[in-house]
Design an enzyme around this catalytic site. Structure first.
Site, PDB file in Angstrom:
ATOM      1  NE  ARG A 224      -4.315  -1.226   0.031  1.00 50.68           N
ATOM      2  CZ  ARG A 224      -4.503  -2.191  -0.876  1.00 50.68           C
ATOM      3  NH1 ARG A 224      -3.579  -2.452  -1.785  1.00 50.68           N
ATOM      4  NH2 ARG A 224      -5.625  -2.885  -0.896  1.00 50.68           N
ATOM      5  CG  HIS A 272      -3.526  -0.404  -6.964  1.00 52.16           C
ATOM      6  ND1 HIS A 272      -3.866   0.215  -5.781  1.00 52.16           N
ATOM      7  CD2 HIS A 272      -3.675  -1.742  -6.729  1.00 52.16           C
ATOM      8  CE1 HIS A 272      -4.213  -0.703  -4.887  1.00 52.16           C
ATOM      9  NE2 HIS A 272      -4.093  -1.900  -5.443  1.00 52.16           N
TER      10      HIS A 272
HETATM   11  P1  NDP Z   1      -2.116 -11.837   4.111  1.00 48.25           P
HETATM   12  O1  NDP Z   1      -2.992 -11.379   5.217  1.00 48.25           O
HETATM   13  O2  NDP Z   1      -2.242 -13.220   3.608  1.00 48.25           O
HETATM   14  O3  NDP Z   1      -0.589 -11.598   4.488  1.00 48.25           O
HETATM   15  C1  NDP Z   1      -0.158 -10.447   5.154  1.00 48.25           C
HETATM   16  C2  NDP Z   1       1.226 -10.713   5.691  1.00 48.25           C
HETATM   17  O4  NDP Z   1       1.723  -9.515   6.287  1.00 48.25           O
HETATM   18  C3  NDP Z   1       1.226 -11.780   6.785  1.00 48.25           C
HETATM   19  O5  NDP Z   1       2.371 -12.595   6.645  1.00 48.25           O
HETATM   20  C4  NDP Z   1       1.319 -10.956   8.063  1.00 48.25           C
HETATM   21  O6  NDP Z   1       1.924 -11.629   9.154  1.00 48.25           O
HETATM   22  C5  NDP Z   1       2.194  -9.819   7.586  1.00 48.25           C
HETATM   23  N1  NDP Z   1       2.083  -8.647   8.458  1.00 48.25           N
HETATM   24  C6  NDP Z   1       0.983  -7.898   8.723  1.00 48.25           C
HETATM   25  N2  NDP Z   1       1.282  -6.923   9.606  1.00 48.25           N
HETATM   26  C7  NDP Z   1       2.601  -7.079   9.907  1.00 48.25           C
HETATM   27  C8  NDP Z   1       3.484  -6.393  10.771  1.00 48.25           C
HETATM   28  N3  NDP Z   1       3.081  -5.336  11.503  1.00 48.25           N
HETATM   29  N4  NDP Z   1       4.757  -6.835  10.837  1.00 48.25           N
HETATM   30  C9  NDP Z   1       5.165  -7.899  10.123  1.00 48.25           C
HETATM   31  N5  NDP Z   1       4.369  -8.593   9.274  1.00 48.25           N
HETATM   32  C10 NDP Z   1       3.102  -8.178   9.172  1.00 48.25           C
HETATM   33  O7  NDP Z   1      -2.355 -10.777   2.904  1.00 48.25           O
HETATM   34  P2  NDP Z   1      -2.065 -10.986   1.354  1.00 48.25           P
HETATM   35  O8  NDP Z   1      -0.733 -11.599   1.195  1.00 48.25           O
HETATM   36  O9  NDP Z   1      -3.223 -11.612   0.699  1.00 48.25           O
HETATM   37  O10 NDP Z   1      -2.061  -9.449   0.869  1.00 48.25           O
HETATM   38  C11 NDP Z   1      -1.138  -8.525   1.394  1.00 48.25           C
HETATM   39  C12 NDP Z   1      -1.435  -7.129   0.898  1.00 48.25           C
HETATM   40  O11 NDP Z   1      -1.076  -6.993  -0.474  1.00 48.25           O
HETATM   41  C13 NDP Z   1      -2.885  -6.660   0.913  1.00 48.25           C
HETATM   42  O12 NDP Z   1      -3.311  -6.326   2.198  1.00 48.25           O
HETATM   43  C14 NDP Z   1      -2.835  -5.466  -0.012  1.00 48.25           C
HETATM   44  O13 NDP Z   1      -2.472  -4.308   0.699  1.00 48.25           O
HETATM   45  C15 NDP Z   1      -1.726  -5.833  -0.991  1.00 48.25           C
HETATM   46  N6  NDP Z   1      -2.252  -6.133  -2.322  1.00 48.25           N
HETATM   47  C16 NDP Z   1      -1.873  -5.339  -3.375  1.00 48.25           C
HETATM   48  C17 NDP Z   1      -2.325  -5.593  -4.628  1.00 48.25           C
HETATM   49  C18 NDP Z   1      -1.853  -4.789  -5.788  1.00 48.25           C
HETATM   50  O14 NDP Z   1      -2.373  -4.969  -6.897  1.00 48.25           O
HETATM   51  N7  NDP Z   1      -0.887  -3.905  -5.609  1.00 48.25           N
HETATM   52  C19 NDP Z   1      -3.248  -6.697  -4.902  1.00 48.25           C
HETATM   53  C20 NDP Z   1      -3.547  -7.496  -3.748  1.00 48.25           C
HETATM   54  C21 NDP Z   1      -3.068  -7.200  -2.503  1.00 48.25           C
HETATM   55  P3  NDP Z   1       1.254 -12.952   9.767  1.00 48.25           P
HETATM   56  O15 NDP Z   1       1.501 -14.032   8.731  1.00 48.25           O
HETATM   57  O16 NDP Z   1       2.020 -13.204  11.006  1.00 48.25           O
HETATM   58  O17 NDP Z   1      -0.190 -12.666   9.975  1.00 48.25           O
HETATM   59  C1  OXD Z   2      -6.173  -5.467  -3.335  1.00 45.60           C
HETATM   60  C2  OXD Z   2      -5.602  -4.531  -4.249  1.00 45.60           C
HETATM   61  O1  OXD Z   2      -6.142  -5.236  -2.136  1.00 45.60           O
HETATM   62  O2  OXD Z   2      -5.967  -4.516  -5.421  1.00 45.60           O
HETATM   63  O3  OXD Z   2      -6.694  -6.485  -3.806  1.00 45.60           O
HETATM   64  O4  OXD Z   2      -4.732  -3.763  -3.857  1.00 45.60           O
END
Ligand code: NDP
Ligand code: OXD
Length: 309
Positions: A224, A272
């Site tokens: 993000r 994005h």
């Molecule tokens: P998940 O919830 O599966 O994974 C999130 C990961 O981040 C987990 O491993 C989590 O740890 C870790 N995390 C969260 N907070 C912290 C922290 N404070 N410190 C360390 N690690 C942390 O989400 P996804 O992988 O499905 O998606 C991740 C993000 O990708 C979305 O929230 C979105 O913002 C972004 N995204 C962007 C897109 C784009 O087109 N640019 C498309 C889709 C998503 P833990 O495993 O311990 O819970």
């Molecule tokens: C999502 C994104 O969160 O598109 O899926 O960023």
């Protein structure tokens, strides 16, 4: 019983046939043609206006039309107690892994330098490592981070991941929590952020984090935009602490035309699109979640509001 859909007009056009196919017998309402609010059970949303969800008295489930839920959780009037589903779709996961692999290879193969040389008609060869000699660190080791790591590993990159809670994955180096971050950064010549937006991750990609990377590291941010301190990125590129950055997400989207990132020679901007929501697969996943909820079965991928993702 009705389903409300609220996204951009372009997304609505893409979704309409798949929503109609998923729920042929249901009343599907497209914002702003909302009708009787009391009839709405399910809200499928992307960036809902503050207070909109609170105005639906019989809401049973909020569905984020993306993997991230920050666009829902930022609503100060978000009704407490209503479960929130985030999208976990193998199609999107594959898309993100393609994006990450492409951008990591771009940095690894010194594409920024060769593009600039081509513009100046300069024939200069640079020493090139193999992938096995290149360390990649992934911030956010969930659905997307783990799949990207596996695919980078197939090419041969030396990949490690960082998450909030400890992970034990065969063949992958993992770090967790604040204590693990320094170690992850110290070994990451290319840093990829796939973190969700939470109060803890806001502004994480700042000068102090860049200073802990090896000098000349590359950055890919597809998590993000507000996780990145933009002025700190510009300063780190100017000083050479970072060599280049690939950015898919921004504080303000669309990125304003006058923004310096557009024309920076060592920044690649994508709008994005790293992993776009894919209605044909996503509609079926949402339909399954609603079926599960209605049948009293556990619903996969509901978010934990306390964690913020
Ligand atoms: P998940 O919830 O599966 O994974 C999130 C990961 O981040 C987990 O491993 C989590 O740890 C870790 N995390 C969260 N907070 C912290 C922290 N404070 N410190 C360390 N690690 C942390 O989400 P996804 O992988 O499905 O998606 C991740 C993000 O990708 C979305 O929230 C979105 O913002 C972004 N995204 C962007 C897109 C784009 O087109 N640019 C498309 C889709 C998503 P833990 O495993 O311990 O819970
Ligand atoms: C999502 C994104 O969160 O598109 O899926 O960023």
């Amino acid at each position: 019983m009705a389903i409300l859909f609220k996204s951009t007009p372009a997304a609505e056009a893409r979704w309409r046939p798949y929503l109609a196919a998923a729920w042929p017998a249901r009343d599907i309402r497209y914002w702003p043609e909302i009708g009787d609010r009391a009839a709405i059970d399910y809200a499928l949303v992307w960036h809902p206006e503050a207070g909109m969800l609170a105005s639906l008295p019989n809401l049973k489930l909020v569905v984020s039309l993306g993997a991230g839920v920050d666009h829902v959780l930022r609503d100060p009037e978000l009704p407490p107690g209503v479960p929130i589903l985030r999208l976990v779709d193998p199609y999107m996961t594959q898309a993100m892994s393609e994006y990450v692999t492409f951008q990591v290879l771009r940095l690894h193969r010194q594409d920024f330098a060769y593009r600039a040389q081509q513009a100046a008609a300069q024939w200069i060869e640079h020493a090139q490592k193999n992938a096995a000699e290149r360390t990649v660190g992934i911030l956010g080791f969930g659905q997307l981070g783990q799949d990207a790591a596996a695919k980078l590993g197939t090419i041969g990159f030396d990949v490690a991941g960082w998450s909030r809670s400890a992970k034990n994955l065969p063949g992958v180096v993992t770090y967790a929590g604040a204590a693990g971050l320094d170690a992850l950064l110290a070994r990451s010549e290319i840093l990829v952020s796939l973190l969700p937006m939470t109060p803890q991750t806001e502004g994480l990609l700042d000068a102090s984090l860049f200073a802990r990377l090896p000098r000349g590291a590359g950055l890919v941010n597809a998590g993000r935009g507000r996780q990145l301190v933009e002025a700190d990125l510009m300063a780190a590129l100017d000083s050479g602490q970072l060599s280049a950055a690939v950015l898919d997400v921004f504080h303000e989207e669309p990125l304003p035309p006058a923004h310096p990132f557009w024309r920076h020679p060592r920044i690649v901007v994508t709008p994005h699109v790293a992993a776009e929501t894919h209605p044909p697969t996503a509609a079926a996943i949402i339909a399954q979640a609603i079926d599960d909820l209605e049948a009293g079965r556990p619903v996969a991928n509901l978010i934990d509001r306390g964690r913020g993702y």
